[in-house]
Design a protein around this motif. Structure first.
Motif, short mmCIF file in Angstrom:
data_model
loop_
_atom_site.label_atom_id
_atom_site.label_comp_id
_atom_site.label_asym_id
_atom_site.label_seq_id
_atom_site.Cartn_x
_atom_site.Cartn_y
_atom_site.Cartn_z
N UNK C 60 0.82 -1.21 0.00
CA UNK C 60 0.00 0.00 0.00
C UNK C 60 0.86 1.26 0.00
N UNK C 64 1.34 3.85 -3.10
CA UNK C 64 0.82 5.20 -2.88
C UNK C 64 1.90 6.25 -3.19
N UNK C 286 -11.48 3.71 2.98
CA UNK C 286 -11.10 3.96 1.57
C UNK C 286 -10.67 5.42 1.38
N UNK C 289 -7.11 5.96 2.20
CA UNK C 289 -6.20 5.52 1.12
C UNK C 289 -6.13 6.59 0.03
N UNK C 290 -7.29 7.11 -0.36
CA UNK C 290 -7.34 8.14 -1.39
C UNK C 290 -6.54 9.37 -0.95
N UNK C 293 -2.56 9.39 -1.15
CA UNK C 293 -1.86 9.77 -2.37
C UNK C 293 -1.68 11.30 -2.43
#
Lengths: 307, 307, 307
Positions: C60, C64, C286, C289-290, C293
């Motif tokens: 991950x 990323x 989620x 995670x977005x 980035x």
């Protein structure tokens, strides 16, 4: 060309493709093939991230997709999971959702189990391109095979294609049969009984008993790779015997020089194919590889244009 | 500069390079070095795909080529084959032809067997750059070594270079000797007898018996990495003994501060080189690494310009 | 925005960040988030080479950072060393100096030993971004967690955050506690005694004894991943027992629908978290995670702008 679209916003199996879809893909491949030759650059996927998600080892298909994506200016990331982390169905979907949450929009997926790309497509708003799943499908291989015939003969309709060798274990065979029939080719199979489906009528393709008969009948010999693993499982008595009766020889082609030879690669030379055929004029094996990149550029561009 | 070309459209060994070739490469390296400092970007290989084909593990050389190719806007793909698939000569060529059919035009190749890059070049219309083959050649290392001397001294001609250590097993030594002689340097060797070629005259370089004599004679000490594997093969009695007589010490340089120290890396500090020398002013080891990227940019640009 | 800078030219731990630093990072993340949505491209790191130096496996965080760097037009190289080559401290620094000599200016570093990023930063003129070191720190995770709260609630100050689960082994917990306190949140901990620091006051966070009390008190439940390895070391009697008392259940959230759920991932569903919570409206896993980035894009851009 801007408003034309594939009938489905993903590519899971050759059976999903309509003749209009295929025409669109071939036209776009022609476009890239011609313009690439002239040294043009393409920005179709600039700002799009494509994930290469390979759960099975692959060299050719992965390189081909990777080169295609880079030529369209995509960013590519590679995600190669050990099969061990896939024991629970959820974790595969969770992984997909994690990559998706990072902003990845397209997924090129290969998996040893049939149906995985479908399963993933059902759980994402991104675009899945099936790069081979189990024994089920390998639609980009079928597209590049038909495209190679289209470029060589001018049309696929009415061509007589004989698929030879390890048919029962081959996702390539399944996808080629489906697409060639969609495009109006006649397809026959030629293989020892243990490498044919038990129900010989399942794909509605006549069986040709001997290579000699196949040569006489066919415009195209599409030879499959014999998986060495098959030997160990006792399905074939010996490689020598397979090669004697179903290995394609140089003599088959000197007898009928207009006959076209294709193979998805990598070839076991000396087993399913005589090495001398690699330089035979109508041997299109290298052309298939070249066309593979343009077919994949076309698919990535057509499926990625609205992302 | 547009019409100038290397005498051969590939790079297989230092011995192939003429003094004009080397001048062209050094000028181009100077160009990239100066312009990169100013923050300029380079499009020399835009649209060109470079394959990194490493059959031996490599960190430094691979990274250096990869960075060089990316700075020129090339697309790079990495192909790392297990040696197992290379048992048959055909399969290596088949693999090359497959990558070539995908439109890859340049190949950076490293292989454990001497002669593989030559073999590949003879079978492709693409450009091979040898990144090290067996004990045979490592021409980009030789170029970056000579370039480092050229930048430091203003010229290579007439320089006295002593190569020290594990000479017999070293493709770096072979390539450095060839290129330094082409460029008019005097080259001597200093090593225990078991690390020298059996026929001591084979490379036409005088042998210097002791490190003290080498220090007195040389402008440049080019120290080689001692392969630990050599110990196990019984060629050397012990690392301690090697280090005592042929390990380069700090005192060698305090005695003659203008003496230049080079090493292709990675260094076994404490074996062939005293760790304190890593910060010695005329230690050019880091400079060699930096120059390596510009030399490789120059080569990729010069060899890739007509693709 | 051009003249604003982070107070330190690297990112080693959350504790180093001032509130001004965090505001700058969040503003820049907002900028990328909004402009990326509109399809804009970014050239912030054009011509900059970023090395991904991962000594511990990571999917991950590495993906990323890789996506973030590519979106900013950086060149990325990946350097994955086997731990074996790290037995001598010098060799790690030597490797860094070699990569540095090739012109790499930024290093994203993950290492199993606490303190390695600090050690590397002390020995380079490049920029180190800590992507997780031992049990010490994971500052980009803390930033993306706080950023997710900031986007959800409008501010972090005054929020009540309860961190739940495997706290003692978690670099995420350490970094989250530090940053949340800097930003003015109230932080409590909820875990079995064996997963809390022996000195319970060491981080100056009150302990909440039961999940029910935590639900009642908190605005945010930040659940940590239970490392399966912990089981084997005998720290916990059984996963079932841990899950019964400290596994977060669906009922906890139906009781208080405004409660926010976060987890750094990957989640052990069925252990520390009920699977049904993955689709709960205030489950921000989620989203974390977005945001990761965009936070990493902001950091790379802010730390890389003067290179």
């Amino acid at each position: 060309m801007g408003e034309l679209k594939l009938s489905k916003p993903y590519l899971l199996q050759a059976a999903d493709l309509t003749t209009e879809d295929v025409k669109l893909i071939f036209d776009k491949s022609d476009y890239f093939l011609e313009h690439y030759k002239r040294g043009e650059k393409f920005d179709d996927l600039k700002g799009v991230t494509v994930a290469m998600v390979f759960f099975e080892p692959s060299t050719r298909t992965k390189l081909s997709f990777d080169i295609a994506a880079k030529r369209l200016s995509a960013d590519t990331i590679s995600f190669q999971s050990a099969t061990s982390s896939l024991t629970k169905g959820e974790s595969l979907i969770d992984t997909l959702h994690t990559i998706e949450a990072m902003g990845v929009q397209m997924y090129v997926v290969r998996h040893g189990k049939s149906g995985v790309p479908q399963f993933l497509q059902a759980n994402t708003s991104g675009v899945i391109l099936n790069a081979g799943d189990g024994k089920h499908a390998h639609p980009t291989q079928a597209l590049l095979d038909s495209y190679t015939l289209y470029r060589h003969f001018g049309a696929v309709k009415g061509l007589k294609v004989c698929i030879i060798g390890d048919i029962i274990h081959s996702r390539v065979a399944r996808s080629d049969i489906a697409l060639l029939k969609t495009l109006g080719a006649e397809v026959t199979l030629c293989a020892p009984g243990t490498l044919l489906p038990r129900n010989r009528n399942i794909w509605d393709c006549p069986i040709i008993e001997s290579l000699d008969d196949a040569v006489e009948w066919a415009d195209v010999m599409l030879v499959l790779r014999l998986q060495r693993e098959r030997m160990e499982s006792g399905i074939l008595p010996s490689i020598t015997e397979f090669s004697k009766y179903y290995g394609v020889k140089y003599e088959h082609f000197t007898r009928k020089p207009e006959l076209v030879l294709m193979h998805p690669g990598p070839v076991n030379f000396g087993v399913e194919l005589d090495y001398r055929l690699s330089t035979y004029p109508n041997c299109l094996i290298q052309t298939q590889v070249t066309h593979g990149v343009f077919i994949r550029m076309a698919l990535l561009s057509l499926l990625g244009r609205d992302l």
